[in-house]
Scaffold this motif. Structure first.
Motif, mmCIF file in Angstrom:
data_model
loop_
_atom_site.group_PDB
_atom_site.id
_atom_site.type_symbol
_atom_site.label_atom_id
_atom_site.label_comp_id
_atom_site.label_asym_id
_atom_site.label_seq_id
_atom_site.Cartn_x
_atom_site.Cartn_y
_atom_site.Cartn_z
ATOM 1 N N PRO A 255 0.681 -1.094 -0.021
ATOM 2 C CA PRO A 255 -0.128 -0.262 -0.019
ATOM 3 C C PRO A 255 0.860 1.346 0.087
ATOM 4 O O PRO A 255 1.917 1.042 0.581
ATOM 5 N N GLU A 256 0.148 2.353 -0.332
ATOM 6 C CA GLU A 256 1.008 3.499 -0.979
ATOM 7 C C GLU A 256 1.742 3.976 0.763
ATOM 8 O O GLU A 256 2.472 4.606 0.762
ATOM 9 N N LEU A 263 9.574 6.223 -1.471
ATOM 10 C CA LEU A 263 9.653 6.405 -2.923
ATOM 11 C C LEU A 263 9.923 7.948 -3.157
ATOM 12 O O LEU A 263 10.643 8.161 -3.955
ATOM 13 N N ALA A 264 9.545 8.876 -2.034
ATOM 14 C CA ALA A 264 9.995 10.222 -2.210
ATOM 15 C C ALA A 264 11.466 10.329 -1.853
ATOM 16 O O ALA A 264 12.186 11.318 -2.672
ATOM 17 N N ALA A 265 11.973 9.469 -1.088
ATOM 18 C CA ALA A 265 13.516 9.512 -0.899
ATOM 19 C C ALA A 265 14.306 8.792 -1.874
ATOM 20 O O ALA A 265 15.551 8.959 -1.692
ATOM 21 N N GLY A 266 13.812 8.001 -2.699
ATOM 22 C CA GLY A 266 14.512 7.597 -3.606
ATOM 23 C C GLY A 266 15.032 6.102 -3.188
ATOM 24 O O GLY A 266 15.847 5.468 -3.913
ATOM 25 N N CYS A 267 14.464 5.722 -2.242
ATOM 26 C CA CYS A 267 14.794 4.262 -1.681
ATOM 27 C C CYS A 267 14.358 3.124 -2.304
ATOM 28 O O CYS A 267 14.825 2.084 -2.222
ATOM 29 N N LEU A 268 12.965 3.456 -2.817
ATOM 30 C CA LEU A 268 12.280 2.669 -3.597
ATOM 31 C C LEU A 268 12.076 3.146 -5.212
ATOM 32 O O LEU A 268 11.927 4.403 -4.907
ATOM 33 N N ALA A 269 11.418 2.329 -5.881
ATOM 34 C CA ALA A 269 11.093 2.809 -7.162
ATOM 35 C C ALA A 269 9.699 2.099 -7.524
ATOM 36 O O ALA A 269 9.882 0.782 -7.374
#
Length: 319
Positions: A255-256, A263-269
């Motif tokens: 879930p979001e 996602l915002a930090a770039g740790c995940l895509a």
């Protein structure tokens, strides 16, 4: 039933006994099977209980009970009248209880079942805001991904993200919950980023074992596409799905609320970012429409407003 209500709430006719009291006495006589037992319930004499029923019979112009020295039984007219009388009195009692409850301040323990992925910063901030507003309510939240039995397990409420609801439960929509297929940049660099939904079949995935993701559909530029994930690990705990995915074991469908900070930090895509899965709806489900306590009502209204900008419980349609 409407005729009964007219008699209950309308003005009393001169010389008549109180109709509501007579209805209650009549019901108790039928259910107790005795004038004396019914009279004891209302702390009146047996002859007075008999007068209440006799007054009803005179007003209705019909005999309601067969009376013998040993037994009471309903006449045909009495059986029909008793059924409507009981329904009217139950409805009136429920309305009185609801009115009393609405005047009470929300207090006491509220036992809630919720998905494990509700353990996130966003959801916790709403819990804290609810606590600041309703300080006398103790929220006892149990996180579990199984579908519990509300009555058997003693829950007041369950939060469920689903597209299918049991018709036996009362459900109020709280908010939509968007799920994303995500992976670490390291995993995507190692395995290669999928370009189309059919590429997912070769990708490793950490998947839940409490829901079947086979045949899941994604909506993209070219329309709908069914996807199939290659499971390398299954878990009944969303947290355990999240951490192996973060360790680059594989991608995960989460879930979001759980992944938006990453996602915002770039740790995940996001995997296949131009494709989306239709959101699930988070529902508040409970079992009894008639006796919604102040603590339950305020919790549902508060979270509906905070998470979904929804209408209050009183304004929302039943499902």
């Amino acid at each position: 039933m409407g005729a009964i209500f007219l008699e209950i709430i309308g003005p009393k006719k001169p010389g008549r006994s109180d109709r509501l009291s007579s209805l209650r006495v009549f019901r108790e006589v039928v259910e107790a099977g005795s004038f004396s037992r019914a009279a004891a319930r209302f702390t009146m004499s047996a002859p007075m209980a008999s007068k209440h029923v006799a007054q009803l019979e005179r007003d209705l112009g019909a005999r309601l009970l067969h009376r013998t020295s040993r037994k009471l039984s309903l006449t045909e007219a009495g059986a029909m009248y008793y059924a409507q009388c009981r329904e009217a009195l139950d409805t009136l009692q429920a309305a009185e209880a609801a009115l009393r409850q609405s005047a009470q301040a929300p207090r006491g323990q509220l036992k809630i079942s919720a998905p494990v992925w509700c353990a996130n910063r966003h959801f916790a901030s709403v819990l804290a805001a609810y606590r600041n507003t309703y300080s006398e309510v103790l929220v006892d939240m149990r996180l579990e991904n199984r579908k519990i039995d509300l009555v058997a397990d003693g829950y007041d409420l369950a939060l469920r993200a689903t597209r299918e609801l049991s018709p036996a439960l009362i459900a109020r929509p709280i908010c939509p919950v968007q799920f994303h297929l995500v992976a670490t940049p390291a995993y995507l660099k190692r395995e290669g980023s999928p370009r189309r939904p059919s590429d997912l079949a070769r990708c490793s995935a950490v998947v839940p074992n409490y829901v079947n993701l086979d045949g899941l559909e994604m909506q993209g530029p070219a329309g709908k596409a069914r996807i199939k994930l290659n499971a390398v690990m299954r878990s009944d705990d969303s947290t355990l799905t999240y951490h192996p995915m973060h360790a680059s074991m594989g991608m995960a469908f989460l879930p979001e609320w759980t992944v938006d900070d990453d996602l915002a930090a770039g740790c995940l895509a996001r995997v296949l970012p131009t494709y989306t899965v239709p959101p699930f709806t988070l529902y508040a489900v409970y079992t009894n429409r008639q006796y919604v306590t102040p603590k339950l009502r305020t919790f549902i209204d508060f979270f509906s407003e905070a998470l979904g900008g929804g209408k209050s419980l009183a304004q929302q349609p039943d499902r």
